[in-house]
Design an enzyme around this catalytic site. Structure first.
Site, PDB file in Angstrom:
ATOM      1  N   ASP A  11      -0.942   1.563  -4.094  1.00 45.56           N
ATOM      2  CA  ASP A  11      -1.755   0.763  -4.698  1.00 45.56           C
ATOM      3  C   ASP A  11      -3.022   1.332  -5.146  1.00 45.56           C
ATOM      4  O   ASP A  11      -3.876   0.573  -5.727  1.00 45.56           O
ATOM      5  CB  ASP A  11      -1.917  -0.576  -3.734  1.00 45.56           C
ATOM      6  CG  ASP A  11      -2.639  -0.302  -2.727  1.00 45.56           C
ATOM      7  OD1 ASP A  11      -2.727   0.865  -2.147  1.00 45.56           O
ATOM      8  OD2 ASP A  11      -3.450  -1.117  -2.377  1.00 45.56           O
ATOM      9  N   ASP A  20      -5.645   2.792  -3.519  1.00 51.29           N
ATOM     10  CA  ASP A  20      -7.008   2.661  -2.889  1.00 51.29           C
ATOM     11  C   ASP A  20      -7.304   3.760  -2.048  1.00 51.29           C
ATOM     12  O   ASP A  20      -8.179   4.030  -1.581  1.00 51.29           O
ATOM     13  CB  ASP A  20      -7.042   1.415  -2.017  1.00 51.29           C
ATOM     14  CG  ASP A  20      -5.942   1.097  -1.303  1.00 51.29           C
ATOM     15  OD1 ASP A  20      -5.175   2.021  -1.010  1.00 51.29           O
ATOM     16  OD2 ASP A  20      -5.918   0.093  -0.397  1.00 51.29           O
ATOM     17  N   ARG A  21      -6.257   4.813  -1.722  1.00 44.03           N
ATOM     18  CA  ARG A  21      -6.385   5.910  -0.873  1.00 44.03           C
ATOM     19  C   ARG A  21      -6.606   7.362  -1.785  1.00 44.03           C
ATOM     20  O   ARG A  21      -6.170   7.049  -2.961  1.00 44.03           O
ATOM     21  CB  ARG A  21      -5.104   5.988   0.004  1.00 44.03           C
ATOM     22  CG  ARG A  21      -5.090   5.078   1.068  1.00 44.03           C
ATOM     23  CD  ARG A  21      -3.716   5.356   2.052  1.00 44.03           C
ATOM     24  NE  ARG A  21      -3.941   4.235   3.067  1.00 44.03           N
ATOM     25  CZ  ARG A  21      -3.534   4.317   4.286  1.00 44.03           C
ATOM     26  NH1 ARG A  21      -2.832   5.611   4.768  1.00 44.03           N
ATOM     27  NH2 ARG A  21      -3.576   3.536   5.318  1.00 44.03           N
ATOM     28  N   ASP A  62      -2.157   6.537  -3.336  1.00 42.98           N
ATOM     29  CA  ASP A  62      -1.085   5.878  -2.711  1.00 42.98           C
ATOM     30  C   ASP A  62      -0.488   4.704  -3.645  1.00 42.98           C
ATOM     31  O   ASP A  62      -1.089   4.853  -4.740  1.00 42.98           O
ATOM     32  CB  ASP A  62      -1.403   5.242  -1.117  1.00 42.98           C
ATOM     33  CG  ASP A  62      -2.593   4.237  -1.397  1.00 42.98           C
ATOM     34  OD1 ASP A  62      -3.457   4.157  -2.204  1.00 42.98           O
ATOM     35  OD2 ASP A  62      -2.498   3.236  -0.763  1.00 42.98           O
ATOM     36  N   SER A 116       0.903  -1.309   0.043  1.00 44.33           N
ATOM     37  CA  SER A 116       0.046   0.019  -0.095  1.00 44.33           C
ATOM     38  C   SER A 116       0.808   1.174   0.002  1.00 44.33           C
ATOM     39  O   SER A 116       1.508   1.346  -0.927  1.00 44.33           O
ATOM     40  CB  SER A 116      -1.070  -0.122   1.232  1.00 44.33           C
ATOM     41  OG  SER A 116      -1.804   0.840   1.080  1.00 44.33           O
ATOM     42  N   HIS A 117       0.913   1.951   1.187  1.00 43.85           N
ATOM     43  CA  HIS A 117       1.434   3.159   1.100  1.00 43.85           C
ATOM     44  C   HIS A 117       2.781   3.112   1.612  1.00 43.85           C
ATOM     45  O   HIS A 117       3.375   4.430   1.733  1.00 43.85           O
ATOM     46  CB  HIS A 117       0.667   4.314   1.970  1.00 43.85           C
ATOM     47  CG  HIS A 117       0.234   3.660   3.374  1.00 43.85           C
ATOM     48  ND1 HIS A 117      -0.818   2.703   3.478  1.00 43.85           N
ATOM     49  CD2 HIS A 117       0.600   3.791   4.453  1.00 43.85           C
ATOM     50  CE1 HIS A 117      -0.944   2.174   4.492  1.00 43.85           C
ATOM     51  NE2 HIS A 117       0.023   2.898   5.199  1.00 43.85           N
ATOM     52  N   LYS A 125     -11.398   0.177  -0.695  1.00 40.16           N
ATOM     53  CA  LYS A 125     -11.411   1.554  -1.109  1.00 40.16           C
ATOM     54  C   LYS A 125     -10.772   1.995  -2.296  1.00 40.16           C
ATOM     55  O   LYS A 125     -10.145   1.174  -2.824  1.00 40.16           O
ATOM     56  CB  LYS A 125     -10.647   2.301   0.443  1.00 40.16           C
ATOM     57  CG  LYS A 125      -9.367   1.873   0.516  1.00 40.16           C
ATOM     58  CD  LYS A 125      -8.983   2.503   1.654  1.00 40.16           C
ATOM     59  CE  LYS A 125      -7.400   2.012   2.077  1.00 40.16           C
ATOM     60  NZ  LYS A 125      -7.370   1.330   3.093  1.00 40.16           N
TER      61      LYS A 125
HETATM   62  C1  G1P Z   1      -3.762   1.731   8.406  1.00 40.11           C
HETATM   63  C2  G1P Z   1      -5.106   2.499   8.490  1.00 40.11           C
HETATM   64  C3  G1P Z   1      -6.295   1.919   8.301  1.00 40.11           C
HETATM   65  C4  G1P Z   1      -6.279   1.391   6.857  1.00 40.11           C
HETATM   66  C5  G1P Z   1      -4.974   0.280   6.795  1.00 40.11           C
HETATM   67  C6  G1P Z   1      -4.794  -0.112   5.190  1.00 40.11           C
HETATM   68  O1  G1P Z   1      -3.901   0.670   9.117  1.00 40.11           O
HETATM   69  O2  G1P Z   1      -4.966   3.264   9.833  1.00 40.11           O
HETATM   70  O3  G1P Z   1      -7.405   2.646   8.226  1.00 40.11           O
HETATM   71  O4  G1P Z   1      -7.358   0.504   6.666  1.00 40.11           O
HETATM   72  O5  G1P Z   1      -3.992   1.205   6.876  1.00 40.11           O
HETATM   73  O6  G1P Z   1      -4.780   0.803   4.186  1.00 40.11           O
HETATM   74  P1  G1P Z   1      -3.065   0.637  10.790  1.00 40.11           P
HETATM   75  O7  G1P Z   1      -1.659   0.828  10.222  1.00 40.11           O
HETATM   76  O8  G1P Z   1      -3.643   1.646  11.365  1.00 40.11           O
HETATM   77  O9  G1P Z   1      -3.241  -0.709  11.285  1.00 40.11           O
HETATM   78 ZN    ZN Z   2      -3.334   1.258  -0.292  1.00 43.29          ZN
END
Ligand code: G1P
Ligand code: ZN
Length: 541
Positions: free
Chosen positions: A277, A279-280, A275, A111-112, A374
């Site tokens: 991938d 989804d954000r 981000d 992801s990010h 998302k």
């Molecule tokens: C974080 C975000 C959460 C999101 C997840 C995946 O998780 O806070 O809302 O669903 O990334 O993108 P966390 O690191 O807080 O467990």
């Molecule tokens: Zn992501």
């Protein structure tokens, strides 16, 4: 097909969103292979099944995809649908799983989190509904990792993933598809493309920062080619294995260049970023930052202006730490509003059961029932469609929203790279005090209740406990603490802060100023300085 002898590897427990580790860990002997075999075993085998496969293009994405193809073939999969170049954004993968009636999908992404040989990698499994595997499936996969003795893999050369077409790996069909086309077509069925195009034709200027990650090709095709945004509106548009050294997390800290452009003179009318991938999303207007919690509320209040949602919303859902702004919209619309634990997987049942149409999280995640993830580009198109329909800018829409519903001042403070033991000890100490906090004063307010959030899924009755410590004040203000479940090193404390100001109140404050007493109360109550030796967060969003 070869059967390789292996042994269980510790720590292959998926977190908030799949298994994330340092890339070098994933590249270690048997690491990826064990986890993939555990996925196949955990879902009752791969024999005769169809899977979707793709990732965000980060370092090791291409090689991991080839390993997974060889393992899918050795495990008897009938078909694997792969994005060309092994590329698929998370929402596009979710759509393909649903559209093609696949049995599930493997998405390669952290992801990010930054990418690269010394950064992060991840694998997540999505089920046939297109959404992240449920807690039960995740547990079954984890259980498999703990007893794994062998995995199956085919002896074969790499499959050519460069262009669309069908190839074979043993008896398994490898179908390579354009990663963008089906997703872009889906967007055309949801939004009023003509209205958005007319807005661009009239000179509306946009800057979309793909952060050198997966959304570049999607944003170029949809925003520039299909909707007519000016060429070059999409920046950092080529997905790079290390994201060009960027931290592909669309928040004011990591997308600060975009924020500066929107805050500067002569900037565009609209700014957005996504981000790693895809989804954000982060939404900006000239001099305006839309907090994700507010964004969800604004989208819910204006969804009727978008063709796909013109008939109204079934309900809405937000994760517990997300602000209650959308709750007020739901109340005004007379629809249900659900409060779920952190992580998109908890929205799946509600979406599948037709109980909610829109859902979102404070962590820059918003989506709807069009997929089961998302969706960053979808959120951008929602905003553009609403702006086109209302003939107003981001700032005006947000101001009108607050004037009607009031404002939930909101912020999240992240303390990163903490000693895991110290962070857990701090939460344990606070947890022990929760029963005594009701009725006490903090930050000049009285505490109404304090508890640890647990969730009973309204659809299947499953219980998720230990989902964050909450301190709820009588006036609606709130402090929430939890540890991140997506990190790969040490612990990250997430501190969520909120207070409500009614429509007649002071709506234009800097959130850090508006929340100052709550922030102080949080530090006192949790003893953050004493336990962690830290007083200032690393990231404020
Ligand atoms: C974080 C975000 C959460 C999101 C997840 C995946 O998780 O806070 O809302 O669903 O990334 O993108 P966390 O690191 O807080 O467990
Ligand atoms: Zn992501």
């Amino acid at each position: 097909m070869t059967i390789i002898t292996t042994a269980p590897i510790d720590g292959q427990k998926p977190g908030t969103s799949g298994l994330r580790k340092k890339t070098r860990v994933f590249m270690g002997p048997h690491y990826l292979e064990n986890f993939v075999q555990a996925i196949f075993n955990g879902i009752g085998g791969a024999e005769g099944k169809t899977f979707v496969l793709g990732g965000d293009g980060r370092y090791f994405n291409d090689r991991a995809a080839q390993v997974i193809l060889r393992m899918a073939a050795a495990n008897g999969a009938a078909r694997v649908i792969v994005g060309a170049g092994a590329i698929l954004s998370t929402p596009a993968a979710s759509h393909l799983i649903r559209a093609r009636g696949a049995d599930g999908g493997l998405i390669l992404s952290a992801s990010h989190n930054p990418g690269g040989e010394d950064e992060d990698f991840g694998v997540k499994f999505n089920s046939a509904n297109g959404g992240p595997a449920s807690e039960a499936v995740t547990e079954a996969i984890y259980a498999q990792t703990r007893g794994l003795r062998t995995y199956r893999i085919s002896e074969a050369q790499d499959v050519d993933l460069t262009g669309a077409g069908e190839r074979r790996l043993g008896a398994t069909v490898v179908e390579v598809v354009d990663p963008v086309a089906a997703y872009a077509d889906l967007m055309e069925t949801i939004f009023d493309f003509a209205a958005i195009r007319a807005m661009f034709d009239a000179g509306f200027a946009l800057r979309f920062d793909a952060m050198n990650a997966v959304t570049g090709p999607y944003a170029r095709e949809i925003l520039e080619h299909r909707l007519g945004a000016a060429r070059g509106s999409v920046v950092n548009a080529v997905p790079l294995p290390d994201f060009g050294g960027m931290h592909p997390d669309p928040n004011p800290t990591w997308a600060r260049d975009l924020v500066a452009v929107l805050n500067g003179a002569g900037g565009p009318d609209f700014g957005a970023a996504s981000d790693g991938d895809g989804d954000r999303n982060m939404i900006l207007g000239p001099g305006v930052y839309v907090s994700p919690s507010d964004s969800l509320a604004v989208l819910a209040a204006n969804a009727h202006l978008v063709p796909a949602y013109a008939g109204g919303l079934k309900g809405v859902a937000r994760s517990m730490p997300t602000s209650a702004a959308v709750d007020r919209v739901a109340a005004a619309l007379g629809i249900e509003c659900f409060e779920t634990p952190t992580g998109w997987k908890f929205f799946g049942n509600l979406l599948d059961a037709g109980r909610v149409t829109l859902c979102g999280e404070e962590s820059f995640g918003t989506g709807s029932d069009h997929v089961r993830e998302k969706d960053g580009i979808w959120a951008v198109l929602m905003w553009l469609n609403i702006l086109a329909a209302r003939g107003e800018g981001v700032g005006a829409v947000l101001a009108a929203h607050w004037a009607r519903f009031g404002r939930n001042y909101y912020s999240r403070h992240d303390f990163e790279g903490l000693d895991t033991g110290a962070a857990e000890a701090m939460l344990a100490a606070l947890r022990a005090r929760l029963p005594d906090l009701a009725g006490a004063e903090a930050g000049g307010r009285r505490i109404r209740a304090a508890d640890e959030f647990s969730y009973a899924d309204p659809v299947d009755g499953s219980i998720a406990s230990g989902q964050g410590l909450r301190i709820l004040f009588e006036d609606g203000a709130r402090i929430v603490l939890r540890l991140s479940g997506t990190g790969t090193a040490g612990a990250t404390l997430r501190l969520y802060l909120e207070r409500y100001e009614g429509p007649g109140g002071d709506l234009g404050l800097d959130p850090q100023v508006a929340l100052a007493p709550i922030i102080r109360a949080a530090h006192e109550l949790a003893g953050i300085g004493a336990h962690l030796g830290r007083s200032t967060p690393d990231v404020i969003s």
